[in-house]
Design a protein around this motif. Structure first.
Motif, short mmCIF file in Angstrom:
data_model
loop_
_atom_site.label_atom_id
_atom_site.label_comp_id
_atom_site.label_asym_id
_atom_site.label_seq_id
_atom_site.Cartn_x
_atom_site.Cartn_y
_atom_site.Cartn_z
N SER A 531 0.84 -1.21 0.00
CA SER A 531 0.00 0.00 0.00
C SER A 531 0.87 1.25 0.00
O SER A 531 0.58 2.22 -0.71
CB SER A 531 -0.89 0.03 1.24
OG SER A 531 -1.49 -1.19 1.45
N ILE A 534 2.56 1.75 -3.50
CA ILE A 534 1.57 2.21 -4.49
C ILE A 534 1.17 3.64 -4.20
O ILE A 534 1.05 4.47 -5.11
CB ILE A 534 0.36 1.26 -4.49
CG1 ILE A 534 0.79 -0.08 -5.08
CG2 ILE A 534 -0.78 1.86 -5.27
CD1 ILE A 534 -0.29 -1.10 -5.07
N ALA A 535 0.97 3.95 -2.92
CA ALA A 535 0.54 5.32 -2.59
C ALA A 535 1.61 6.32 -3.00
O ALA A 535 1.33 7.34 -3.63
CB ALA A 535 0.25 5.41 -1.10
N PHE A 538 2.35 5.82 -7.21
CA PHE A 538 1.21 6.23 -8.03
C PHE A 538 0.80 7.65 -7.67
O PHE A 538 0.49 8.48 -8.56
CB PHE A 538 0.07 5.24 -7.81
CG PHE A 538 -1.16 5.58 -8.56
CD1 PHE A 538 -2.22 6.22 -7.95
CD2 PHE A 538 -1.26 5.27 -9.90
CE1 PHE A 538 -3.36 6.53 -8.65
CE2 PHE A 538 -2.40 5.58 -10.62
CZ PHE A 538 -3.45 6.21 -9.99
N PRO B 321 -6.70 -2.98 0.56
CA PRO B 321 -5.36 -2.41 0.83
C PRO B 321 -4.55 -2.19 -0.44
O PRO B 321 -3.64 -1.37 -0.46
CB PRO B 321 -4.68 -3.48 1.69
CG PRO B 321 -5.77 -4.31 2.22
CD PRO B 321 -6.86 -4.27 1.22
N LEU B 322 -4.87 -2.93 -1.50
CA LEU B 322 -4.11 -2.74 -2.73
C LEU B 322 -4.68 -1.62 -3.58
O LEU B 322 -3.94 -0.81 -4.15
CB LEU B 322 -4.12 -4.05 -3.54
CG LEU B 322 -3.38 -5.20 -2.87
CD1 LEU B 322 -3.58 -6.47 -3.67
CD2 LEU B 322 -1.91 -4.90 -2.74
N PRO B 325 -4.95 2.87 -1.94
CA PRO B 325 -4.03 4.00 -2.20
C PRO B 325 -4.12 4.52 -3.63
O PRO B 325 -3.81 5.67 -3.89
CB PRO B 325 -2.64 3.39 -1.94
CG PRO B 325 -2.88 2.20 -1.11
CD PRO B 325 -4.21 1.69 -1.49
N MET B 326 -4.54 3.67 -4.55
CA MET B 326 -4.71 4.13 -5.93
C MET B 326 -6.02 4.85 -6.09
O MET B 326 -6.11 5.87 -6.77
CB MET B 326 -4.69 2.92 -6.88
CG MET B 326 -3.32 2.59 -7.36
SD MET B 326 -3.40 1.69 -8.88
CE MET B 326 -3.60 0.06 -8.26
N PRO B 329 -6.75 9.04 -4.44
CA PRO B 329 -6.46 10.30 -5.19
C PRO B 329 -7.33 10.43 -6.44
O PRO B 329 -7.74 11.54 -6.80
CB PRO B 329 -4.98 10.16 -5.57
CG PRO B 329 -4.43 9.04 -4.81
CD PRO B 329 -5.55 8.19 -4.35
#
Lengths: 630, 352
Positions: A531, A534-535, A538, B321-322, B325-326, B329
């Motif tokens: 996480s 990726i945070a 991305f 959780p995967l 975060p994508m 935003p």
């Protein structure tokens, strides 16, 4: 010579049970044997025996035999059952041979073996065995249901049926399971007492109390069910259940008051110092080992006196309590009648239903000729050697203290994740007569290793083999995985010289095996790391691609910035009020206020100018662009 | 006859077959007493385990002639009832049985010099913690019939409302026997004859045998018909529950054995109904029993457990959780752009 003395105690008990069997088929007897051991210990052996005729058993009419257990045995077609709950360790070196030659005790934890009617097939006994362990687990509040196919073995020479099965013997199959990790406590004692006719309310069973029993150095509860056919009176067979509790408790520890159990050291004046030590002085003392027999009282050791008596169909010659002490030791018994027998070292008492029984023995210096303790047939110890999480080796030491060679059967039931290398099996100083070996199948069956060995007189044999440890699946680890896994004790049967039935049993301790254990926080770590990556990745890339850059003034005022600005101004205003106080200062403040009043207007003009400047700047830019185009 | 009609009307009242049965208002008055009889009785089961227990408060009596007494008084009754269910009998003796500490206990009544047990204590009399009354192994329900001989310190023991026996609904019956002398250790068959007769009576009401008419065989026949009805109703409701379960959990796998059991159930239900309409009540009862057994077997198939099939929420919890975060935003930017678009459109409208 040795064997006859060794067997004298169980022989007398066996005679007792047989005598009562001939008297009437429904019978019940109970007996307590007390024997002080060296080093201030006391061995107490409670024995409760009940019988029922087989005809009554089959038609389900029960009197002294517990119905709940009988139902389980009938349903699973079990003909003989032996169940043991043991904790602690019997100190061979100090206390000698195990009580009843180790036939009424088991390995640490729970041990169960039974002869089940096979029905002629291979799978039927296993189904019946699984039903048996599940039902017994419910009856005794113990997790016996964990004895599944991975913990069950079929020993070949280790056990012989103790009962008379007659013609059915050929169809019976022996199954054996051990649970070394099982904790034995009061919740197992309560169902045990419920199986007795007098239920712990009258007779010697009133002495059994969970607090004292599980505080002992070694204790073992046993249940044995077997058919007995007496040839004398018409040959009606009876089914006998023997429940026994055997314990070795430390007298000073048990005599501590339950309400004040903190051990306190003796006063320095009472301690005897070893004067042969070089540092012995008025302020340094090495205490001597205590060899005196301490004073003890039955009611203090067990918590309370024995109330009443459980006399159901008993003949007048039966006695309830036997105390084995040298004949010169003074004993004071209250509430019971003493029976006289030819033996001088044993005193027999018979309880009465209306009074409570108590024994008290005063302290006594170490006797001139102490009670001879029987030498154990064999000393056996076992350890895991080696280092690392990948492999190790098993090391067993068997010592024969007698002047004649011994033949013994050594059995081990290993879990499947301990993979022995049989080609590394080495036996030093002994001869291997036979080897029975069933290899393990992962997650289905453990290793069964049974050896028949001969050890020469007065010598020590070492048995070693290497093994490899398996890596388990993530879900197969127990809750406290880093503690390790328990390996069941090895059972050794010392065969008697005349062959045939009989023999003594010695069990080693259980072992703790540390397997490679994964880090169980890894799934959480992986999720958090993924996480975060990726945070960050991305998020930054996305912001770079989609962010529009504007001048600071063109940004619409965000509500959060406004709140922060107003808070800051309020704090500044508060601080300003606090510091102000003098007239001068206030005047100065006024003057300052006037100046500051001017300043914003000036600033405003300046900003307007700036804005104009910016507008001019934009106009400039447009002109320049126009000039470029044209 | 009218009683039987009323009891069958009561059985059908809560089922979907209710509207096809006419004129049940005539039986409404009897419903209350019939309701009491059915709540007291055991649910229909293929076999019953009868346990006769002698609980002695002290150390005596320690034996009783139950084998001969049961042979004489209970076995004939069980043979008559053999068409309804199978019965097994076992007996036990337990000593030093103390009364449960949860109840007030018997109080000494000085005028009559007896110990009395209050009516409120009767339901808690059985000391389930200490008395070994484990149910029988295997399928079927256990009926416990207890004979309690009080401790010599608490004799004679009577109930406050008179009598010395009572029934615990859907569990069994209790009886109190005050021995003639304190030191008898054996209860002879003659001694326990009245006890066995009371046990037989209690057994009849626990099995739900109707009270009238006086002839036993007629009552048993009436019980057979009632049993057939309740078994048919229960088998069909189990089938319905199974169908609803398969519809709810779409991903469940139905084994072949379950399909076979369902087929058998349906065929036996049909046979039972035809037999009932023809008047062959014995055949109807056997078919209904088979139908009920097969329906239970199909429904309680161990491999068809609902917890094995993960609900969709679990899959969501794994992917959040995967994708979180994508997604966050993206969603925030979407909202900002949407607001901007709306603002620009308003601006255009204003200007234009």
């Amino acid at each position: 010579m040795h064997l006859s003395t060794l067997l004298s105690l169980p022989a007398s008990l066996a005679l007792l049970t047989l005598a009562t069997v001939y008297a009437s088929p429904h019978s019940y007897t109970e007996h307590l044997h007390l024997l002080p051991l060296p080093q201030s210990h006391l061995h107490a052996h409670f024995n409760f025996t009940a019988t029922t005729p087989l005809s009554a058993y089959e038609s389900s009419h029960f009197r002294y035999f517990p119905r709940s257990l009988a139902q389980i045995l009938q349903h699973t077609r079990t003909k003989e059952l032996h169940l043991r709950f043991t904790t602690g360790r019997w100190d061979d070196e100090s206390w000698g041979a195990r009580p009843l030659d180790g036939t009424r005790e088991g390995g640490t934890g729970v041990e169960l073996w039974a002869w089940v009617d096979g029905g002629g097939s291979k799978t039927v006994p296993e189904e019946r065995w699984s039903e048996l362990v599940n039902s017994l687990s419910g009856l005794f509040c113990a997790s016996l249901n964990f004895i599944d196919s991975t913990k069950t073995v079929r020993p070949v020479r280790l056990f012989e049926p103790e009962g008379d099965h007659g013609s059915e013997k050929g169809g019976l199959q022996l199954l054996h399971g051990m649970l070394p990790h099982e904790v034995v406590c009061t919740e197992n004692l309560t169902p045990f007492l419920k199986l007795l006719p007098c239920k712990g309310k009258a007779g010697i069973s009133t002495l059994l109390d969970g607090h004292k029993l599980f505080d002992a150095t070694w204790q073992s509860m046993a249940i044995d069910v077997r058919p007995v056919c007496g040839a004398a009176d018409g040959g009606e067979c009876v089914l006998e259940i023997q429940q026994s509790v055997s314990m070795a408790l430390s007298i000073p520890r048990s005599m501590r008051d339950r309400h004040d159990p903190i051990p306190r050291p003796a006063k320095i004046e009472d301690v005897q110092c070893d004067e042969s030590k070089p540092w012995n002085g008025h302020d340094t003392c090495f205490p001597n080992a205590v060899t005196d027999e301490p004073a003890w009282t039955l009611s203090k050791v067990f918590g309370h006196a024995a109330k009443g008596a459980c006399d159901l169909e008993r003949n007048d010659q039966a006695f309830d309590v036997t105390l084995e002490v040298p004949s010169d030791r003074p004993v004071n018994a209250t509430g019971a009648s003493e029976l006289t027998f030819p033996s001088t070292t044993r005193r027999h008492y018979r309880l009465s239903a209306s009074s409570s029984f108590d024994l008290s023995l005063p302290a006594c210096p170490s006797p001139v000729n102490p009670m001879a303790l029987f030498t154990p047939p064999l000393y056996a110890t076992r350890q895991i050697a080696g280092h690392g999480q990948e492999r190790g080796s098993m090391h067993t030491t068997l010592r024969n203290p007698h002047a004649h060679p011994l033949t013994l059967v050594y059995m081990e039931s290993l879990p499947w994740y301990l993979r022995p290398y049989m080609h590394t099996l080495r036996l030093s100083n002994g001869k291997q007569e036979k080897l029975y070996y069933t290899p393990a199948l992962d997650r289905e069956r453990g290793t069964h290793l049974e050896l028949v060995l001969t050890i020469p007189a007065q010598s020590t044999t070492t048995l070693t083999y290497d093994f490899e440890k398996a890596v388990l699946r993530y879900t197969e680890y127990p809750p406290d995985a880093n503690r390790g896994f328990d390996v069941a004790p090895a059972v050794v049967r010392v065969l008697s010289e005349h062959g045939g039935f009989g023999g003594s049993y010695v069990r080693t301790t259980s072992l703790l095996l540390s397997l490679p254990t994964p880090d169980f926080s890894m799934p959480y770590n992986v999720i958090i790391l993924t996480s975060t990556v990726i945070a960050l990745g991305f998020g930054s890339l996305f912001n770079l691609l989609t962010r529009s850059f504007v001048l600071a003034e063109e940004v619409p005022p965000s509500p959060l910035a406004g709140i922060i600005r107003r808070a800051r101004d309020a704090v500044k205003g508060l601080l300003g009020k606090k510091t102000g106080g003098d007239e001068k200062e206030s005047k100065a403040a006024d003057a300052q206020a006037g100046e500051t009043a001017e300043a914003p207007s000036l600033a405003k003009e300046r900003t307007d100018g700036k804005a104009n400047g910016i507008a001019n700047g934009h106009a400039d830019l447009r002109e320049r662009k126009a000039r470029v185009v044209t | 006859m009218a009683d039987e009609q009323a009891s069958i009307a009561l059985l059908l009242r809560d089922s979907p077959l209710h509207d096809s049965f006419r004129d049940e208002s005539a039986f409404a008055s009897q419903f209350e007493s019939l309701q009491r009889r059915t709540t007291r009785a055991f649910k229909p089961a293929p076999s019953y385990h009868l346990t006769f227990s002698l609980f002695a408060g002290g150390s005596a009596p320690s034996s009783w002639d139950i084998e001969t007494a049961a042979e004489q008084y209970i076995n004939p009754l069980l043979q008559a009832l053999s068409s309804i269910s199978d019965f097994t009998v076992d007996t036990q003796v337990q000593l030093h049985a103390s009364i449960s500490p949860a109840i007030a206990g018997p109080t000494f009544d000085t005028p009559t010099i007896t110990w009395t047990l209050l009516a409120s204590d009767l339901s808690g009399f059985v000391n389930a913690a200490e008395w070994p009354l484990s149910p029988g192994i295997g399928s079927g329900s256990t009926i416990n019939l207890i004979l309690y001989v009080p401790h010599p310190r608490q004799t004679p023991l009577t109930l406050s409302g008179g009598g010395n026996s009572w029934i615990i609904p859907q569990w069994g019956g209790v009886q109190i026997l005050n021995p003639a002398s304190n030191t008898t250790s054996h209860l002879s068959a003659a001694h326990i004859e009245p006890v066995m007769l009371t046990f037989a009576d209690q057994l009849m009401s626990l099995l739900g045998v109707p009270d009238s008419p006086p002839s036993l065989s007629l009552r048993i026949a009436a019980l057979q018909r009632e049993r057939t009805t309740s078994l048919i109703l229960s088998a069909s409701s189990t089938l319905g529950a199974l169908v609803r379960l398969t519809r709810k959990l779409q991903s469940i796998a139905i084994p072949k054995t379950v399909a076979h059991s369902v087929e058998l159930t349906i065929s036996h239900l049909e046979q039972a109904c035809t037999a009932l309409s023809e008047g062959d009540y014995a055949a109807a009862l056997t078919s209904a029993k088979v139908a009920e057994a097969e329906a239970e077997k199909a429904f309680f198939e161990p491999s068809m457990v609902g917890q094995v099939y993960f609900p969709e929420e679990h899959k969501f919890a794994v992917y959040v959780p995967l994708l979180g975060p994508m997604g966050v935003p993206l969603v925030m930017t979407l909202i900002k752009e949407a607001r901007g678009l709306v603002g620009r459109r308003k601006g255009k409208v204003k200007v234009g």
